[in-house]
Design a protein around this motif. Structure first.
Motif, PDB file in Angstrom:
ATOM      1  N   TYR A 110      -0.529  27.260 -15.965  1.00  0.00           N
ATOM      2  CA  TYR A 110       0.040  25.937 -16.267  1.00  0.00           C
ATOM      3  C   TYR A 110      -1.075  24.961 -16.615  1.00  0.00           C
ATOM      4  CZ  TYR A 110       2.826  21.668 -15.126  1.00  0.00           C
ATOM      5  OH  TYR A 110       3.470  20.449 -15.134  1.00  0.00           O
ATOM      6  N   MET A 111      -2.131  24.974 -15.797  1.00  0.00           N
ATOM      7  CA  MET A 111      -3.240  24.058 -16.019  1.00  0.00           C
ATOM      8  C   MET A 111      -4.024  24.417 -17.279  1.00  0.00           C
ATOM      9  SD  MET A 111      -2.836  21.910 -13.629  1.00  0.00           S
ATOM     10  CE  MET A 111      -4.356  20.969 -13.791  1.00  0.00           C
ATOM     11  N   GLU A 112      -4.189  25.713 -17.540  1.00  0.00           N
ATOM     12  CA  GLU A 112      -4.883  26.140 -18.756  1.00  0.00           C
ATOM     13  C   GLU A 112      -4.115  25.687 -19.990  1.00  0.00           C
ATOM     14  OE1 GLU A 112      -7.365  27.963 -21.586  1.00  0.00           O
ATOM     15  OE2 GLU A 112      -7.715  27.410 -19.495  1.00  0.00           O
ATOM     16  N   MET A 113      -2.809  25.877 -19.988  1.00  0.00           N
ATOM     17  CA  MET A 113      -2.004  25.482 -21.139  1.00  0.00           C
ATOM     18  C   MET A 113      -2.019  23.970 -21.344  1.00  0.00           C
ATOM     19  SD  MET A 113       1.995  26.326 -21.990  1.00  0.00           S
ATOM     20  CE  MET A 113       1.755  28.100 -21.820  1.00  0.00           C
ATOM     21  N   ALA A 114      -2.098  23.230 -20.253  1.00  0.00           N
ATOM     22  CA  ALA A 114      -2.088  21.766 -20.346  1.00  0.00           C
ATOM     23  C   ALA A 114      -3.239  21.227 -21.179  1.00  0.00           C
ATOM     24  CB  ALA A 114      -2.129  21.151 -18.949  1.00  0.00           C
ATOM     25  N   GLY A 115      -4.362  21.974 -21.205  1.00  0.00           N
ATOM     26  CA  GLY A 115      -5.521  21.512 -21.951  1.00  0.00           C
ATOM     27  C   GLY A 115      -5.909  22.393 -23.122  1.00  0.00           C
ATOM     28  N   ASN A 116      -5.135  23.450 -23.393  1.00  0.00           N
ATOM     29  CA  ASN A 116      -5.460  24.419 -24.435  1.00  0.00           C
ATOM     30  C   ASN A 116      -4.433  24.303 -25.554  1.00  0.00           C
ATOM     31  OD1 ASN A 116      -5.671  26.823 -26.006  1.00  0.00           O
ATOM     32  ND2 ASN A 116      -6.580  27.929 -24.286  1.00  0.00           N
ATOM     33  N   GLN A 117      -4.804  23.636 -26.630  1.00  0.00           N
ATOM     34  CA  GLN A 117      -3.859  23.364 -27.703  1.00  0.00           C
ATOM     35  C   GLN A 117      -3.376  24.640 -28.383  1.00  0.00           C
ATOM     36  OE1 GLN A 117      -5.686  20.543 -30.358  1.00  0.00           O
ATOM     37  NE2 GLN A 117      -5.527  18.851 -28.909  1.00  0.00           N
ATOM     38  N   GLU A 118      -4.263  25.618 -28.533  1.00  0.00           N
ATOM     39  CA  GLU A 118      -3.865  26.872 -29.187  1.00  0.00           C
ATOM     40  C   GLU A 118      -2.800  27.596 -28.357  1.00  0.00           C
ATOM     41  OE1 GLU A 118      -5.702  31.097 -30.862  1.00  0.00           O
ATOM     42  OE2 GLU A 118      -6.910  29.825 -29.532  1.00  0.00           O
ATOM     43  N   LEU A 119      -3.051  27.697 -27.054  1.00  0.00           N
ATOM     44  CA  LEU A 119      -2.101  28.366 -26.172  1.00  0.00           C
ATOM     45  C   LEU A 119      -0.773  27.602 -26.136  1.00  0.00           C
ATOM     46  CD1 LEU A 119      -1.259  30.467 -24.089  1.00  0.00           C
ATOM     47  CD2 LEU A 119      -2.480  29.126 -22.342  1.00  0.00           C
ATOM     48  N   ALA A 120      -0.853  26.273 -26.012  1.00  0.00           N
ATOM     49  CA  ALA A 120       0.367  25.466 -25.973  1.00  0.00           C
ATOM     50  C   ALA A 120       1.184  25.654 -27.244  1.00  0.00           C
ATOM     51  CB  ALA A 120       0.012  23.996 -25.778  1.00  0.00           C
ATOM     52  N   GLN A 121       0.514  25.684 -28.393  1.00  0.00           N
ATOM     53  CA  GLN A 121       1.223  25.836 -29.659  1.00  0.00           C
ATOM     54  C   GLN A 121       1.879  27.201 -29.783  1.00  0.00           C
ATOM     55  OE1 GLN A 121       1.386  23.178 -32.170  1.00  0.00           O
ATOM     56  NE2 GLN A 121       3.157  24.539 -32.434  1.00  0.00           N
ATOM     57  N   LEU A 122       1.167  28.255 -29.397  1.00  0.00           N
ATOM     58  CA  LEU A 122       1.740  29.597 -29.454  1.00  0.00           C
ATOM     59  C   LEU A 122       2.943  29.722 -28.517  1.00  0.00           C
ATOM     60  CD1 LEU A 122      -1.420  31.889 -29.609  1.00  0.00           C
ATOM     61  CD2 LEU A 122       0.346  31.653 -31.358  1.00  0.00           C
ATOM     62  N   PHE A 123       2.813  29.145 -27.332  1.00  0.00           N
ATOM     63  CA  PHE A 123       3.909  29.180 -26.364  1.00  0.00           C
ATOM     64  C   PHE A 123       5.133  28.448 -26.902  1.00  0.00           C
ATOM     65  CE2 PHE A 123       5.843  26.800 -22.692  1.00  0.00           C
ATOM     66  CZ  PHE A 123       6.589  27.859 -22.206  1.00  0.00           C
ATOM     67  N   VAL A 124       4.937  27.267 -27.458  1.00  0.00           N
ATOM     68  CA  VAL A 124       6.064  26.505 -28.003  1.00  0.00           C
ATOM     69  C   VAL A 124       6.680  27.238 -29.189  1.00  0.00           C
ATOM     70  CG1 VAL A 124       6.723  24.363 -29.176  1.00  0.00           C
ATOM     71  CG2 VAL A 124       5.253  24.278 -27.148  1.00  0.00           C
ATOM     72  N   ASN A 125       5.867  27.836 -30.040  1.00  0.00           N
ATOM     73  CA  ASN A 125       6.405  28.606 -31.166  1.00  0.00           C
ATOM     74  C   ASN A 125       7.292  29.747 -30.662  1.00  0.00           C
ATOM     75  OD1 ASN A 125       4.988  26.972 -32.927  1.00  0.00           O
ATOM     76  ND2 ASN A 125       3.361  28.465 -33.306  1.00  0.00           N
ATOM     77  N   TYR A 126       6.839  30.405 -29.597  1.00  0.00           N
ATOM     78  CA  TYR A 126       7.632  31.477 -28.989  1.00  0.00           C
ATOM     79  C   TYR A 126       8.959  30.928 -28.467  1.00  0.00           C
ATOM     80  CZ  TYR A 126       9.204  34.025 -24.832  1.00  0.00           C
ATOM     81  OH  TYR A 126       9.965  34.617 -23.869  1.00  0.00           O
ATOM     82  N   MET A 127       8.909  29.813 -27.757  1.00  0.00           N
ATOM     83  CA  MET A 127      10.120  29.225 -27.190  1.00  0.00           C
ATOM     84  C   MET A 127      11.094  28.791 -28.285  1.00  0.00           C
ATOM     85  SD  MET A 127      10.119  29.240 -23.825  1.00  0.00           S
ATOM     86  CE  MET A 127      11.207  27.886 -23.356  1.00  0.00           C
ATOM     87  N   ARG A 128      10.589  28.250 -29.386  1.00  0.00           N
ATOM     88  CA  ARG A 128      11.459  27.810 -30.465  1.00  0.00           C
ATOM     89  C   ARG A 128      12.276  28.972 -31.019  1.00  0.00           C
ATOM     90  NH1 ARG A 128      13.463  23.856 -30.172  1.00  0.00           N
ATOM     91  NH2 ARG A 128      13.965  23.651 -32.380  1.00  0.00           N
ATOM     92  N   LYS A 129      11.701  30.170 -31.008  1.00  0.00           N
ATOM     93  CA  LYS A 129      12.370  31.335 -31.586  1.00  0.00           C
ATOM     94  C   LYS A 129      13.331  32.006 -30.606  1.00  0.00           C
ATOM     95  CE  LYS A 129       8.801  32.481 -34.994  1.00  0.00           C
ATOM     96  NZ  LYS A 129       7.834  33.493 -35.448  1.00  0.00           N
ATOM     97  N   VAL A 130      12.948  32.093 -29.344  1.00  0.00           N
ATOM     98  CA  VAL A 130      13.743  32.902 -28.412  1.00  0.00           C
ATOM     99  C   VAL A 130      14.577  32.084 -27.435  1.00  0.00           C
ATOM    100  CG1 VAL A 130      12.016  34.746 -28.556  1.00  0.00           C
ATOM    101  CG2 VAL A 130      11.940  33.156 -26.638  1.00  0.00           C
ATOM    102  N   ALA A 131      14.200  30.833 -27.196  1.00  0.00           N
ATOM    103  CA  ALA A 131      14.951  30.003 -26.240  1.00  0.00           C
ATOM    104  C   ALA A 131      14.897  28.545 -26.684  1.00  0.00           C
ATOM    105  CB  ALA A 131      14.373  30.152 -24.833  1.00  0.00           C
ATOM    106  N   PRO A 132      15.462  28.237 -27.849  1.00  0.00           N
ATOM    107  CA  PRO A 132      15.325  26.890 -28.417  1.00  0.00           C
ATOM    108  C   PRO A 132      15.982  25.792 -27.611  1.00  0.00           C
ATOM    109  CG  PRO A 132      16.922  28.174 -29.663  1.00  0.00           C
ATOM    110  CD  PRO A 132      16.256  29.127 -28.722  1.00  0.00           C
ATOM    111  N   HIS A 133      16.902  26.147 -26.704  1.00  0.00           N
ATOM    112  CA  HIS A 133      17.595  25.125 -25.915  1.00  0.00           C
ATOM    113  C   HIS A 133      17.084  25.049 -24.469  1.00  0.00           C
ATOM    114  CE1 HIS A 133      20.266  24.670 -29.275  1.00  0.00           C
ATOM    115  NE2 HIS A 133      20.611  25.942 -29.217  1.00  0.00           N
ATOM    116  N   ALA A 134      16.143  25.921 -24.114  1.00  0.00           N
ATOM    117  CA  ALA A 134      15.592  25.912 -22.755  1.00  0.00           C
ATOM    118  C   ALA A 134      14.483  24.873 -22.657  1.00  0.00           C
ATOM    119  CB  ALA A 134      15.056  27.296 -22.388  1.00  0.00           C
ATOM    120  N   TYR A 135      14.511  24.069 -21.608  1.00  0.00           N
ATOM    121  CA  TYR A 135      13.485  23.053 -21.404  1.00  0.00           C
ATOM    122  C   TYR A 135      12.139  23.707 -21.095  1.00  0.00           C
ATOM    123  CZ  TYR A 135      17.381  19.778 -20.805  1.00  0.00           C
ATOM    124  OH  TYR A 135      18.508  19.026 -20.997  1.00  0.00           O
TER     125      TYR A 135
END
Length: 257
Positions: free
Chosen positions: A119-144
């Protein structure tokens, strides 16, 4: 002043016969609105995941996946060197497992919240945050996505138009830059002290840092941890204090639309 707030807790954080903390998940489930359920890497196993999801459904609590570093020995609180893609693949593996248990019990995946050091790594890692959000947009677009306000995670989610819920940490200290102070052992905090801290954050939007200086905090959901000693007393005190101030305990879908 906040009129309502969600309360979330990390649950299912055991493995086999091993348990952490001194509070029972069933008792905690009766007090919360969102459950972050360990998905097997930092804690949790198939039997525990199934049972924790079942308890959440039984109590009308939102089911969330709580993926962490592959670190059972360190409880996911040690950083592991891996590429952003490798970490995102680890997250997908865990979210998929937890979501299948949710489907089995007739529930949908309400949210995903990375655990601990991840959680803390993602909070400051733009590459990881972007990849994670891209994944969420595809597989769970309505999950917070549950994350800290101002984090790389929040920024990536908002840029993508993905639903996000910002957290306030009841049983953790804050540094002056607004991040939580990472600790392996939070001891046994004073439940009333925590309740007053949460009420002040809701009413004034302020929290005192470890240096004594106040900072502004923005949030939609209040987090506490089941492995914190006295967790049940903490959440009961929080709820009582919030209700006394006229602040409703609501599901995140009623707060962030």
């Amino acid at each position: 002043m906040r009129e309502s707030v969600d309360i979330n807790c990390d649950l299912g954080e055991a493995f086999g016969h091993w348990r952490v903390g001194d509070s029972d998940d069933r008792a905690l489930m009766e007090q919360i609105t969102s459950a972050n359920i360990a998905a097997g890497f930092h804690a949790g196993d198939p039997n525990l995941m199934a049972e924790t999801v079942r308890l959440a459904v039984e109590h009308g609590v939102g089911v969330g996946a709580h993926p962490g570093y592959n670190d059972l020995q360190g409880f996911g609180r040690r950083k592991i060197g891996a590429t952003a893609q490798e970490l995102t693949n680890d997250i997908a593996y865990q979210v998929g497992a937890l979501r299948e248990f949710a489907r089995w019990h007739g529930a949908r995946l309400q949210h995903v919240k990375p655990h601990g050091a991840l959680y803390m790594e993602m909070a400051g890692n733009q590459e990881l945050a972007q990849l994670f959000v891209n994944y969420m947009r595809k597989v769970a677009p309505h999950a917070y996505i549950f994350c800290m306000a101002g984090s790389a995670t929040e920024m990536a989610a908002r840029e993508a138009g993905h639903p996000v819920a910002r957290e306030f940490y009841a049983d953790r200290d804050y540094s002056e830059n607004g991040s939580i102070v990472f600790t392996r052992n939070a001891g046994r905090p004073d439940p009333m002290g925590i309740a007053q801290k949460v009420v002040r954050a809701c009413k004034d939007g302020k929290v005192a840092t470890i240096s004594g200086r106040d900072i502004d905090v923005e949030f939609d959901t209040v987090c506490f941890h089941s492995d914190t000693l006295g967790a049940l007393d903490i959440v009961r005190s929080m709820r009582e204090a919030l209700v006394a101030e006229g602040i409703r305990i609501s599901h995140i879908s009623e707060i962030v639309r």
